[in-house]
Scaffold this motif. Structure first.
Motif, PDB file in Angstrom:
ATOM      1  N   GLN A 141     -24.127  17.502 -36.140  1.00 11.88           N
ATOM      2  CA  GLN A 141     -22.952  18.379 -36.144  1.00 11.88           C
ATOM      3  C   GLN A 141     -23.215  19.605 -35.276  1.00 11.88           C
ATOM      4  OE1 GLN A 141     -21.562  19.217 -40.106  1.00 11.88           O
ATOM      5  NE2 GLN A 141     -19.996  20.648 -39.425  1.00 11.88           N
ATOM      6  N   VAL A 142     -24.434  20.151 -35.387  1.00  9.73           N
ATOM      7  CA  VAL A 142     -24.816  21.287 -34.545  1.00  9.73           C
ATOM      8  C   VAL A 142     -24.896  20.838 -33.090  1.00  9.73           C
ATOM      9  CG1 VAL A 142     -26.631  22.991 -34.066  1.00  9.73           C
ATOM     10  CG2 VAL A 142     -26.070  22.403 -36.433  1.00  9.73           C
ATOM     11  N   GLU A 143     -25.399  19.612 -32.876  1.00 14.47           N
ATOM     12  CA  GLU A 143     -25.508  19.065 -31.520  1.00 14.47           C
ATOM     13  C   GLU A 143     -24.133  18.989 -30.840  1.00 14.47           C
ATOM     14  OE1 GLU A 143     -28.232  16.469 -28.953  1.00 14.47           O
ATOM     15  OE2 GLU A 143     -28.158  18.457 -29.810  1.00 14.47           O
ATOM     16  N   ASP A 144     -23.129  18.523 -31.575  1.00 12.48           N
ATOM     17  CA  ASP A 144     -21.776  18.429 -31.013  1.00 12.48           C
ATOM     18  C   ASP A 144     -21.243  19.813 -30.640  1.00 12.48           C
ATOM     19  OD1 ASP A 144     -21.851  15.709 -31.396  1.00 12.48           O
ATOM     20  OD2 ASP A 144     -20.779  15.767 -33.317  1.00 12.48           O
ATOM     21  N   LEU A 145     -21.523  20.791 -31.479  1.00  9.35           N
ATOM     22  CA  LEU A 145     -21.084  22.159 -31.185  1.00  9.35           C
ATOM     23  C   LEU A 145     -21.844  22.736 -30.002  1.00  9.35           C
ATOM     24  CD1 LEU A 145     -20.907  23.430 -34.879  1.00  9.35           C
ATOM     25  CD2 LEU A 145     -18.956  23.196 -33.330  1.00  9.35           C
ATOM     26  N   TRP A 146     -23.119  22.374 -29.902  1.00  9.61           N
ATOM     27  CA  TRP A 146     -23.965  22.851 -28.801  1.00  9.61           C
ATOM     28  C   TRP A 146     -23.396  22.389 -27.453  1.00  9.61           C
ATOM     29  CZ3 TRP A 146     -28.512  25.657 -28.091  1.00  9.61           C
ATOM     30  CH2 TRP A 146     -29.200  25.458 -26.897  1.00  9.61           C
TER      31      TRP A 146
END
Length: 426
Positions: free
Chosen positions: A25-30
């Motif tokens: 989820q953090v990766e997608d936001l990154w």
């Protein structure tokens, strides 16, 4: 000790654990952050966009609570059985529909119980204001301790230095210990009742509370039920970060060497330490005073560390008091020896007691996180090629290099938090 081998998760693999899904989820936001932002700014923005409700619940999926009329003896038993260091205390007199701030009176810890007991043996300071409720608790404690004193135990100002190995056996079988209730020691709680997050608060808020604001764990409350929905611990955050190994946002930060990131922040000269011939009770009191989670035990007359004691180890003073019976005094060395033998006898695996877990400045943040997760610890000592201490790195230091607090970020966040009670000695 070398860095444990691990299998990193490739970008094409589908993460299975809840922590890994959180990392994705953090990766997608990154990936959608503006390119001109620095890595830290991008991570700040990512973690600010993820609510703490997304954090996986504890393995048992149940928050352990202790009722306010529970005895100290029973509270210690509950904490020990569930292998936890602390638990929220529920006010038994609160109405069923009470809000969370009226439902809970604080969080009780192993260390808080021991430190409170020791404080009752010291003469009260004339400068310390005493409320009626605390006066009642102290009077009750004094009456109980008189019974212990009759047994020939020293309870003076040098109590920690003269405590015989039989003290905790006598204490845990005393009426004082069995009859004093958790609510009687509420003055030793860090927060009154405590600081908690709502499920809608962000990951960034949670990380800052664990690092800059030195919380050991962060309760998450459900305002609808007025109850704690989850408790996010330092160990859980470490495991979450370890599960993110292999993801782009983690690797861009985690592959940097400790020295590149200004770690360790605390040098050898500033490490809080104890010598092996010093009383272990002084070590625990020092940890509370300096607000550190552990201290290295240094050999007598030398400079090399021979072991480590953390706040979690205080439980052995209350749960296994018989192991010190043959010691005239419980020094740091005697404590390490007795507990190690006890664990061997009971075939228990216990993290980082007499073994020093170390690393060097050329290790990476990723190395460190995987090591912390594998060893189930919160701190690692940095040594040179000869094994001499150069510093210490904790989870709080790691988080401080992962995110930062924006100016005015918390605003009036702390306004609704009650201050420390006046009679608090912790």
């Amino acid at each position: 000790m070398g860095v444990p081998a691990t299998t990193t998760m490739g970008e094409s693999e589908s993460p299975r654990s809840p922590e890994a899904k959180l990392g994705m989820q953090v990766e997608d936001l990154w990936d959608v952050q503006e390119p001109q932002l620095s890595p830290t700014e991008k991570l700040n923005a990512c973690f600010e966009s993820v609510p703490v409700s997304a954090f996986p619940p504890a393995p048992s999926n149940q928050v352990i609570e202790i009722k306010s009329d529970t005895s100290l003896a029973e509270a210690v038993k509950i904490l020990s059985q569930h292998k936890i260091l602390s638990a929220p205390v529920v006010d038994v007199d609160a109405p069923e529909d009470a809000s969370w701030i009226d439902r809970y009176i604080g969080i009780v810890e192993f260390a808080g119980i021991v430190v409170w007991i020791l404080h009752q043996s010291e003469p009260p300071s004339p400068r310390t204001p005493t409320s009626p409720s605390s006066a009642t608790a102290i009077a009750a404690a004094a009456n109980g301790l008189k019974g212990l004193d009759i047994a020939g135990l020293e309870l003076g100002s040098d109590f920690a230095a003269t405590t015989a190995g039989s003290f905790f056996e006598a204490l845990t079988s005393s009426e004082f210990y069995k009859n004093t209730q958790v609510r009687d020691i509420s003055g030793s709680f860090r927060w009154a009742p405590f600081l908690a997050l709502q499920t809608s608060n962000s990951f960034l808020t949670m990380l800052l509370l664990l690092s800059k604001y030195k919380m050991k764990s962060v309760p998450v409350v459900d305002l609808g039920d007025g109850k704690i929905d989850n408790v996010i611990t330092q160990s859980a955050v470490i495991h979450m970060l370890a599960e993110c190994a292999g993801l782009q946002w983690f690797e861009s930060w985690g592959t940097k060497k400790l020295s590149e990131l200004g770690l360790p922040m605390m040098s050898a000269d500033h490490i809080v330490k104890v010598y092996e011939d010093e009383p272990v009770l002084q070590a625990f009191k020092l940890m509370r005073k300096k607000r550190v989670g552990g201290v290295p035990v240094i050999e007598k007359g030398g400079s090399r560390a021979v072991g480590n004691i953390s706040l979690r180890d205080v439980q052995f003073l209350l749960t296994a008091p018989e192991i010190y019976h043959d010691y005239r005094s419980i020094t740091a060395k005697n404590f390490l020896t007795a507990v190690e033998k006890y664990l061997e006898t009971h075939h228990e695996v216990y993290p980082m007691l007499s073994t020093m877990v170390t690393c060097k400045k050329d290790h990476t943040i990723k190395d460190l996180i995987l090591m912390l997760d594998a060893e189930k610890i919160h701190r690692v000592y940095v040594v040179d090629d000869d094994g001499n201490l150069e510093g210490v790195i904790t989870l709080r230091d790691i988080i401080s290099r992962l995110v930062h607090e924006p100016r005015g970020y918390f605003g009036d966040f702390f306004d609704g938090v009650l201050p420390l009670p006046q009679n608090s000695r912790v």
